[in-house]
Design an enzyme around this catalytic site. Structure first.
Site, PDB file in Angstrom:
ATOM      1  N   ASN A   6       0.878  -1.172   0.000  1.00  0.00           N
ATOM      2  CA  ASN A   6       0.000   0.000   0.000  1.00  0.00           C
ATOM      3  C   ASN A   6       0.911   1.216   0.000  1.00  0.00           C
ATOM      4  O   ASN A   6       1.568   1.494   0.994  1.00  0.00           O
ATOM      5  CB  ASN A   6      -0.878  -0.054   1.265  1.00  0.00           C
ATOM      6  N   LYS A   8       0.097   4.276  -0.168  1.00  0.00           N
ATOM      7  CA  LYS A   8      -0.493   5.480   0.450  1.00  0.00           C
ATOM      8  C   LYS A   8      -0.292   6.670  -0.502  1.00  0.00           C
ATOM      9  O   LYS A   8      -0.357   6.491  -1.712  1.00  0.00           O
ATOM     10  CB  LYS A   8       0.106   5.710   1.838  1.00  0.00           C
ATOM     11  N   HIS A  90      -8.963   0.741   5.694  1.00  0.00           N
ATOM     12  CA  HIS A  90      -7.619   0.992   6.236  1.00  0.00           C
ATOM     13  C   HIS A  90      -7.728   1.937   7.435  1.00  0.00           C
ATOM     14  O   HIS A  90      -8.572   2.835   7.466  1.00  0.00           O
ATOM     15  CB  HIS A  90      -6.720   1.598   5.152  1.00  0.00           C
ATOM     16  N   GLU A  92      -6.128   4.430   8.279  1.00  0.00           N
ATOM     17  CA  GLU A  92      -6.064   5.871   7.973  1.00  0.00           C
ATOM     18  C   GLU A  92      -7.401   6.366   7.426  1.00  0.00           C
ATOM     19  O   GLU A  92      -7.797   7.512   7.673  1.00  0.00           O
ATOM     20  CB  GLU A  92      -4.896   6.143   7.006  1.00  0.00           C
ATOM     21  N   GLU A 162      -4.506  -5.363  10.865  1.00  0.00           N
ATOM     22  CA  GLU A 162      -3.494  -4.327  11.014  1.00  0.00           C
ATOM     23  C   GLU A 162      -3.723  -3.581  12.323  1.00  0.00           C
ATOM     24  O   GLU A 162      -4.557  -2.662  12.377  1.00  0.00           O
ATOM     25  CB  GLU A 162      -3.588  -3.332   9.856  1.00  0.00           C
ATOM     26  N   GLY A 168       3.097   2.122  10.600  1.00  0.00           N
ATOM     27  CA  GLY A 168       3.973   3.268  10.383  1.00  0.00           C
ATOM     28  C   GLY A 168       4.745   3.689  11.627  1.00  0.00           C
ATOM     29  O   GLY A 168       5.371   4.745  11.654  1.00  0.00           O
ATOM     30  N   SER A 208       4.216  -2.332  10.065  1.00  0.00           N
ATOM     31  CA  SER A 208       5.683  -2.347  10.164  1.00  0.00           C
ATOM     32  C   SER A 208       6.312  -3.679   9.736  1.00  0.00           C
ATOM     33  O   SER A 208       7.311  -4.103  10.306  1.00  0.00           O
ATOM     34  CB  SER A 208       6.128  -1.940  11.576  1.00  0.00           C
TER      35      SER A 208
END
Ligand code: PGA
Length: 247
Positions: A6, A8, A90, A92, A162, A168, A208
């Site tokens: 991904n 992003k 996701h 985010e 996740e 991140g 990560s």
């Protein structure tokens, strides 16, 4: 096995060209499916230069076929540019853009009905893990989708676990923590959908993942692949593409 990247909101045509050129000799295992979600505006560009057997798709889509939805894209557009999957839910999208379980479920239903595969992201926040709520959180996120789709639709969904605290941040869930949660998710499939669906579903880990930890994570029996952010923007993503999975 499913190994997804991904990107992003990263990349440019020149960066993509260089990265893909460097990946061409990757030692991908025969049962691993490679997937990249670039920013949507680069979907066609990536498709054109990507090895034919590798898949592409989008990081998001909307739940309507067209209309006055400024800034959104619809599954048919993704498909026209060669995309086969869309990432939905996701963290985010959930926590930066405020998408809730119900909207994510509606988008999942629509994307599936339009013929896209869905990479459905679920996962708990740090405070939820610390208070022991992880299982309840992931089950609630799955139940919201179950309420909108038919049992057979799960065949076209890859579940990406996740943990929000691992995305991140450089903090990977230990293989044991990831395995424990993946097993809960598989058990949910057995009881809520069917044991066949539980066996067939690919439950991938994200947060990560990097060359240094992919093999240990991949040894866990219920980890069927990865969704990789930062490390999928690097030349040595090939090391993750070459992961040996146990199952
Ligand atoms: P990360 O991101 O690998 O950079 O932690 C994972 C993701 O957001 O899917």
């Amino acid at each position: 096995m499913f190994i997804g990247g991904n990107w992003k909101m990263h990349g440019s045509k020149s960066m993509i060209a260089e990265l893909v050129e460097g990946w061409k000799n990757a030692n991908v295992k025969t049962d691993s499916e490679i997937f990249i979600a670039p920013p949507a505006c680069y979907l066609e560009y990536l498709r054109d230069i990507f090895p034919a057997e590798w898949k592409t798709g989008a990081q998001n889509c909307y739940k309507e076929p067209k209309g006055a939805f400024t800034g959104e894209i619809t599954p048919a557009m993704i498909k026209e540019l060669g995309g086969e999957y869309v990432v939905l839910g996701h963290s985010e999208r959930r926590w930066v853009f405020g998408e809730d379980d119900a909207l994510i479920a509606e988008k999942t239903k629509f994307a599936l009905s339009e013929g896209l595969g869905v990479i459905l992201c679920i996962g708990e926040k740090l405070e939820e893990r610390e208070s022991g709520a992880t299982k309840d959180v992931v089950v609630k996120q799955l139940e919201a989708v179950k309420a909108q789709i038919g049992d057979a639709d799960w065949a076209n969904i890859v579940v990406a676990y996740e943990p929000v605290w691992a995305i991140g941040t450089g903090k990977t869930a230990t293989p044991e923590i990831a395995q424990e949660t993946h097993l809960w998710i598989r058990e949910w499939f057995t009881s809520a959908i069917s044991s066949d669906a539980a066996m067939a579903v690919r439950i991938i880990y994200g947060g990560s993942v990097k060359p240094a930890n992919c093999d240990d994570l991949g040894k866990q029996p219920d980890i069927d692949g990865f969704l990789v952010g930062g490390a999928s923007l690097k030349p040595d993503f090939t090391a993750i593409m070459a992961t040996n999975f146990s199952s």
